[in-house]
Design a protein around this motif. Structure first.
Motif, PDB file in Angstrom:
ATOM      1  N   PHE A 189       8.902  13.067   0.118  1.00 18.06           N
ATOM      2  CA  PHE A 189       8.450  11.703  -0.151  1.00 18.06           C
ATOM      3  C   PHE A 189       9.475  10.642   0.244  1.00 18.06           C
ATOM      4  O   PHE A 189       9.362   9.488  -0.168  1.00 18.06           O
ATOM      5  N   ASN A 190      10.446  11.021   1.061  1.00 20.37           N
ATOM      6  CA  ASN A 190      11.465  10.057   1.505  1.00 20.37           C
ATOM      7  C   ASN A 190      11.096   9.351   2.795  1.00 20.37           C
ATOM      8  O   ASN A 190      11.743   8.375   3.174  1.00 20.37           O
ATOM      9  N   THR A 191      10.097   9.848   3.510  1.00 14.34           N
ATOM     10  CA  THR A 191       9.626   9.205   4.735  1.00 14.34           C
ATOM     11  C   THR A 191       8.105   9.078   4.665  1.00 14.34           C
ATOM     12  O   THR A 191       7.429   9.946   4.105  1.00 14.34           O
ATOM     13  N   THR A 238       3.291   8.544  -4.748  1.00 13.52           N
ATOM     14  CA  THR A 238       4.352   7.765  -4.085  1.00 13.52           C
ATOM     15  C   THR A 238       4.451   6.322  -4.575  1.00 13.52           C
ATOM     16  O   THR A 238       5.451   5.657  -4.282  1.00 13.52           O
ATOM     17  N   GLU A 239       3.420   5.809  -5.234  1.00 10.29           N
ATOM     18  CA  GLU A 239       3.342   4.396  -5.621  1.00 10.29           C
ATOM     19  C   GLU A 239       3.485   3.483  -4.399  1.00 10.29           C
ATOM     20  O   GLU A 239       3.967   2.362  -4.510  1.00 10.29           O
ATOM     21  N   GLY A 240       3.086   3.984  -3.234  1.00  9.17           N
ATOM     22  CA  GLY A 240       3.165   3.197  -2.013  1.00  9.17           C
ATOM     23  C   GLY A 240       4.460   3.337  -1.252  1.00  9.17           C
ATOM     24  O   GLY A 240       4.588   2.814  -0.142  1.00  9.17           O
ATOM     25  N   GLY A 241       5.445   4.029  -1.823  1.00  6.94           N
ATOM     26  CA  GLY A 241       6.732   4.187  -1.175  1.00  6.94           C
ATOM     27  C   GLY A 241       6.733   5.310  -0.161  1.00  6.94           C
ATOM     28  O   GLY A 241       5.725   6.010   0.007  1.00  6.94           O
ATOM     29  N   PRO A 242       7.850   5.461   0.546  1.00 13.91           N
ATOM     30  CA  PRO A 242       9.081   4.657   0.421  1.00 13.91           C
ATOM     31  C   PRO A 242       8.975   3.322   1.165  1.00 13.91           C
ATOM     32  O   PRO A 242       8.435   3.280   2.273  1.00 13.91           O
ATOM     33  N   ALA A 243       9.484   2.278   0.557  1.00 13.46           N
ATOM     34  CA  ALA A 243       9.510   0.930   1.145  1.00 13.46           C
ATOM     35  C   ALA A 243       8.123   0.504   1.618  1.00 13.46           C
ATOM     36  O   ALA A 243       7.971  -0.014   2.724  1.00 13.46           O
TER      37      ALA A 243
END
Length: 296
Positions: free
Chosen positions: A151-153, A237-242
């Motif tokens: 979930f980092n990209t 993800t709540e829309g993440g990352p960024a």
């Protein structure tokens, strides 16, 4: 009461419920999209008319087009993935083998699984520290997934969400297509066997053409469901990352409940509605073409 008005009388309760729960919110959203409606307006009922300002600001925002691209690409990927998985499972269930009934019951489990609960389970499965997915991948020799942060990209996060959506959606497609398979006469397959047709020819020349109207209906239903996905993405993800996994439904929600700009959120929701109507029009066109071809 004559026969002309009796059906409308019997349908009236359902029609009233549909108009109340569907049509009214749609028109109210359309109305709010032309107003400056914030928390003060929500508390006092006072709002100002801004015309097309919300639409202009939205359509000129580059981030809106990024989110729209995410919605279309991810939505279509989920639709095709779900349809392919559902078709393959339906073909499997349509063959007679020991345990087919038990398998038919088992595949329904993801369908009845709550979306939020499913999102939590999948987020846990792909956790970079204790997720079972990374553990299994490393056990088969893929050591690069040891501690891999899914979930980092946006790309890898969307990949996980894609498989979760397909896992939860394909049972409905499979059951619907299986019911469609039961309507195809066995004599067609028997005649094809006499002519030397193999399994691939039966599927492409008999099964799929006979089920084309049903496939079109399932395609548009899947498009509507997958284009307005919110629960799974928000939980995972709540829309993440960024804000990399934002889709239109999540974008509209964020404008409403994070920015408290309900007018802008309504404009985004209406633009998403127009996008969905575009695919519905395509569906109606192909369905009419199919009926026209049969009548000819």
């Amino acid at each position: 009461m004559n026969n002309r008005w009796l059906p409308w009388f019997l349908l009236a309760p359902a029609l009233i419920l549909i108009l109340t729960l569907t049509i009214y919110p749609l028109f109210n959203t359309f109305y709010l999209s032309f107003r400056q409606y914030d928390m003060y307006s929500l508390m006092t009922g006072v709002s100002s008319w801004v015309g097309l300002s919300n639409y202009t600001e939205t359509l000129t925002d580059p981030f809106f087009w990024t989110v729209t691209r995410n919605t279309v690409v991810f939505g279509l990927a989920c639709v095709f993935g779900t349809m392919i998985a559902g078709l393959l499972v339906a073909l499997l269930l349509n063959t007679k083998f020991k345990g087919s009934r038990i398998l038919g019951i088992v595949i329904l489990i993801p369908w009845v699984f709550p979306a939020v609960a499913g999102g939590i389970v999948w987020r846990w499965m792909f956790n970079d520290q204790y997720g079972v997915a990374n553990y299994l991948l490393t056990q088969i020799g893929l050591t690069q997934f040891d501690g891999f942060a899914w979930f980092n990209t946006p790309w890898t996060a969307f990949t996980v969400i894609f498989f979760m959506i397909v896992w939860q959606s394909f049972p409905f497609i499979a059951v619907s297509l299986l019911a469609g398979f039961q309507t195809i006469p066995d004599t067609l397959y028997e005649a094809a066997e006499i002519d030397g047709a193999n399994a691939w020819h039966k599927v492409t020349k008999i099964t799929l053409p006979m089920l084309k109207p049903l496939l079109l209906i399932l395609f548009i239903l899947s498009t509507i469901w997958d284009f307005k996905i919110f629960d799974q993405i928000y939980v995972m993800t709540e829309g993440g990352p960024a804000r990399g996994t934002y889709v239109l439904a999540l974008y509209s929600w964020s404008e409403a409940f994070n920015s408290l700009n309900f007018g802008m959120a309504s404009a985004i929701a209406m633009l998403m509605f127009v996008l969905l109507m575009f695919f519905i029009v395509i569906y109606i066109y192909f369905l009419r073409e199919e009926k026209g071809g049969k009548q000819a």
